[in-house]
Design a protein around this motif. Sequence first.
Motif, mmCIF file in Angstrom:
data_model
loop_
_atom_site.group_PDB
_atom_site.id
_atom_site.type_symbol
_atom_site.label_atom_id
_atom_site.label_comp_id
_atom_site.label_asym_id
_atom_site.label_seq_id
_atom_site.Cartn_x
_atom_site.Cartn_y
_atom_site.Cartn_z
ATOM 1 N N GLU A 132 19.146 -127.396 9.404
ATOM 2 C CA GLU A 132 18.669 -126.655 8.223
ATOM 3 C C GLU A 132 17.332 -127.213 7.747
ATOM 4 O O GLU A 132 16.386 -126.461 7.480
ATOM 5 N N LEU A 133 17.225 -128.539 7.636
ATOM 6 C CA LEU A 133 15.981 -129.163 7.179
ATOM 7 C C LEU A 133 14.865 -128.954 8.196
ATOM 8 O O LEU A 133 13.704 -128.756 7.824
ATOM 9 N N ALA A 134 15.218 -128.987 9.485
ATOM 10 C CA ALA A 134 14.219 -128.749 10.520
ATOM 11 C C ALA A 134 13.697 -127.317 10.458
ATOM 12 O O ALA A 134 12.504 -127.065 10.690
ATOM 13 N N ALA A 135 14.562 -126.362 10.126
ATOM 14 C CA ALA A 135 14.132 -124.973 9.991
ATOM 15 C C ALA A 135 13.140 -124.814 8.845
ATOM 16 O O ALA A 135 12.338 -123.875 8.835
ATOM 17 N N GLY A 136 13.186 -125.750 7.887
ATOM 18 C CA GLY A 136 12.243 -125.737 6.773
ATOM 19 C C GLY A 136 10.931 -126.418 7.081
ATOM 20 O O GLY A 136 10.051 -126.474 6.217
ATOM 21 N N GLY A 137 10.782 -126.969 8.285
ATOM 22 C CA GLY A 137 9.498 -127.521 8.703
ATOM 23 C C GLY A 137 9.466 -128.997 8.980
ATOM 24 O O GLY A 137 8.455 -129.514 9.472
ATOM 25 N N LEU A 138 10.540 -129.740 8.664
ATOM 26 C CA LEU A 138 10.556 -131.188 8.855
ATOM 27 C C LEU A 138 11.074 -131.547 10.250
ATOM 28 O O LEU A 138 11.623 -130.701 10.960
ATOM 29 N N THR A 139 10.898 -132.803 10.628
ATOM 30 C CA THR A 139 11.480 -133.312 11.867
ATOM 31 C C THR A 139 12.705 -134.142 11.499
ATOM 32 O O THR A 139 12.608 -135.069 10.698
ATOM 33 N N THR A 140 13.850 -133.798 12.077
ATOM 34 C CA THR A 140 15.091 -134.470 11.716
ATOM 35 C C THR A 140 15.834 -134.958 12.950
ATOM 36 O O THR A 140 15.848 -134.306 13.993
ATOM 37 N N TYR A 141 16.463 -136.117 12.787
ATOM 38 C CA TYR A 141 17.335 -136.707 13.799
ATOM 39 C C TYR A 141 18.591 -137.203 13.097
ATOM 40 O O TYR A 141 18.692 -137.165 11.866
ATOM 41 N N CYS A 142 19.550 -137.683 13.879
ATOM 42 C CA CYS A 142 20.813 -138.170 13.322
ATOM 43 C C CYS A 142 21.287 -139.394 14.091
ATOM 44 O O CYS A 142 20.893 -139.628 15.235
ATOM 45 N N TYR A 143 22.182 -140.142 13.434
ATOM 46 C CA TYR A 143 22.997 -141.142 14.112
ATOM 47 C C TYR A 143 24.403 -140.575 14.277
ATOM 48 O O TYR A 143 24.937 -139.945 13.352
ATOM 49 N N THR A 144 25.004 -140.796 15.417
ATOM 50 C CA THR A 144 26.424 -140.555 15.546
ATOM 51 C C THR A 144 27.159 -141.758 14.955
ATOM 52 O O THR A 144 26.574 -142.808 14.728
ATOM 53 N N GLY A 145 28.470 -141.608 14.682
ATOM 54 C CA GLY A 145 29.227 -142.710 14.102
ATOM 55 C C GLY A 145 29.084 -142.797 12.592
ATOM 56 O O GLY A 145 28.539 -141.904 11.938
ATOM 57 N N SER A 146 29.568 -143.913 12.032
ATOM 58 C CA SER A 146 29.533 -144.131 10.588
ATOM 59 C C SER A 146 29.756 -145.619 10.333
ATOM 60 O O SER A 146 29.515 -146.450 11.211
ATOM 61 N N TYR A 147 30.235 -145.969 9.124
ATOM 62 C CA TYR A 147 30.503 -147.375 8.809
ATOM 63 C C TYR A 147 31.511 -147.992 9.775
ATOM 64 O O TYR A 147 31.389 -149.148 10.147
ATOM 65 N N GLN A 148 32.546 -147.237 10.113
ATOM 66 C CA GLN A 148 33.711 -147.818 10.767
ATOM 67 C C GLN A 148 33.664 -147.692 12.289
ATOM 68 O O GLN A 148 33.023 -146.801 12.830
ATOM 69 N N LEU A 149 34.369 -148.602 12.940
ATOM 70 C CA LEU A 149 34.684 -148.506 14.366
ATOM 71 C C LEU A 149 36.188 -148.330 14.494
ATOM 72 O O LEU A 149 36.941 -148.911 13.707
ATOM 73 N N PRO A 150 36.670 -147.552 15.482
ATOM 74 C CA PRO A 150 35.871 -146.813 16.453
ATOM 75 C C PRO A 150 35.060 -145.706 15.803
ATOM 76 O O PRO A 150 35.479 -145.127 14.798
ATOM 77 N N PRO A 151 33.902 -145.387 16.366
ATOM 78 C CA PRO A 151 32.998 -144.432 15.721
ATOM 79 C C PRO A 151 33.486 -142.989 15.824
ATOM 80 O O PRO A 151 34.093 -142.602 16.821
ATOM 81 N N VAL A 152 33.229 -142.219 14.781
ATOM 82 C CA VAL A 152 33.461 -140.776 14.857
ATOM 83 C C VAL A 152 32.300 -140.155 15.611
ATOM 84 O O VAL A 152 31.145 -140.549 15.444
ATOM 85 N N THR A 153 32.599 -139.196 16.476
ATOM 86 C CA THR A 153 31.557 -138.569 17.286
ATOM 87 C C THR A 153 31.786 -137.072 17.344
ATOM 88 O O THR A 153 32.831 -136.564 16.924
ATOM 89 N N LEU A 154 30.832 -136.366 17.915
ATOM 90 C CA LEU A 154 30.922 -134.917 18.037
ATOM 91 C C LEU A 154 31.487 -134.502 19.393
ATOM 92 O O LEU A 154 32.259 -133.558 19.496
ATOM 93 N N THR A 155 31.125 -135.239 20.435
ATOM 94 C CA THR A 155 31.517 -134.841 21.790
ATOM 95 C C THR A 155 32.625 -135.711 22.371
ATOM 96 O O THR A 155 33.089 -135.451 23.478
ATOM 97 N N GLY A 156 33.022 -136.752 21.661
ATOM 98 C CA GLY A 156 34.075 -137.625 22.163
ATOM 99 C C GLY A 156 33.647 -139.043 22.423
ATOM 100 O O GLY A 156 34.486 -139.938 22.551
ATOM 101 N N SER A 157 32.329 -139.290 22.499
ATOM 102 C CA SER A 157 31.857 -140.660 22.678
ATOM 103 C C SER A 157 30.439 -140.787 22.152
ATOM 104 O O SER A 157 29.693 -139.800 22.061
ATOM 105 N N VAL A 158 30.083 -142.011 21.784
ATOM 106 C CA VAL A 158 28.720 -142.304 21.342
ATOM 107 C C VAL A 158 27.726 -141.957 22.440
ATOM 108 O O VAL A 158 26.684 -141.332 22.206
ATOM 109 N N GLY A 159 28.059 -142.364 23.679
ATOM 110 C CA GLY A 159 27.140 -142.130 24.778
ATOM 111 C C GLY A 159 26.848 -140.667 25.020
ATOM 112 O O GLY A 159 25.686 -140.277 25.203
ATOM 113 N N SER A 160 27.874 -139.831 25.013
ATOM 114 C CA SER A 160 27.635 -138.411 25.285
ATOM 115 C C SER A 160 26.940 -137.725 24.116
ATOM 116 O O SER A 160 26.145 -136.801 24.320
#
Length: 382
Positions: free
Chosen positions: A117-145
């Motif tokens: 959404e922010l990128a559609a407004g003209g900015l450059t955006t990136y993300c980190y996978t995971g959060s404070y805790q381990l094991p990390p929460v991910t979108l695809t099943g692993s940090v690497g993927s």
Amino acid sequence: MLTLLKNAQLYAPTSMGLCHLLLADRRIAAVVSAEREAPALGMAVDEIDLEGRRVIPGLVDPLVHFIGGGGEGGFGTRTAELTLDDALASGVTTLVGALGTDALTRTPANLLGKARELAAGGLTTYCYTGSYQLPPVTLTGSVGSDILFIPEFIGVGEVAISDHRGSQPSPFELARLASEARTAGMLAGKSGIVFIHTGDAPSHLEPLRAASRDSAIPLAQFLPTHINRTAELFEDGLRFAREGGRIDFTTSTTAELLAGGEVPASEAVARALHARVEPSRITLSSDANASLPRFDAERRFVGLEPGRLSSPFEVLGECIDEHGIAWETAIGVASTHAADALGLSTKGRLAPGHDADLLILAEGEWSIDEVWALGRRVYRRD
């Protein structure tokens, strides 16, 4: 689309004097000294005379909570999402989003959607996978993927150490996480950075030292933040930087944090430089839209305030005006060094081939007249 910005007092971040900048679509095509004639292009070009106003690179912020953070005091204390209007006016043109404490009601999918959404407004955006805790929460099943297959995910974080809200990861777990992120980053042409939330427990940065010491992972694979949060952590951070690590100072603060011993970010930069820390080891982040919580002696929540995306630009001004830090050095801390640490090779500098992210400053005061992101004006002060 061609735009010629004429007569800019340019800090790229090195002082270049009075220059003309030619923007071609999203990139800087040429930088020419104003002592020479402005390029005659022989084609349609939008010419804008800046009349000697100062121009600096857009800021790079390695920690922003796009979808809010916190909630340590219950659902009524959840902080709000970052709005596009606030983002465009802040002077930060490259933002990296993180989840933080709450990876239960906020998810990597929410984070990625907000980044787009922010990128559609003209900015450059990136993300980190995971959060404070381990094991990390991910979108695809692993940090690497996540890092390998999703363009916006450039690393993992912010993983908490030395904090009662974290999962108390061992050095082995941190090394293993860093190895996965680093390897996936290499395969994807990304940094695979491990962004670290550092709490105020006496262990400070020792878990990172132990993780690096007992593995082949370099200290600079980690980027720990909140290093100015306490006097003791600040001193440990200086040692960490001298040992080869990087350190990140948080620009958002509160009166309570300062009264509790936090080192103001601009003062932290000045003291680190005075202590002969290599400037390239120092970055700034806003912690925007996170909660800045307060806890009593027994770690019980007593209140919070949200972080502000406008704070890095304010701290940059303090570095220059109050502490006498050279423009080149201060801009490096607020933009260039974060771009380098995050592996963003077209960010943090105003040079041919780099993204046309720039701030046009007001005459005679520390404020922003215009923000340009990817070659397009996205904010103009009324």
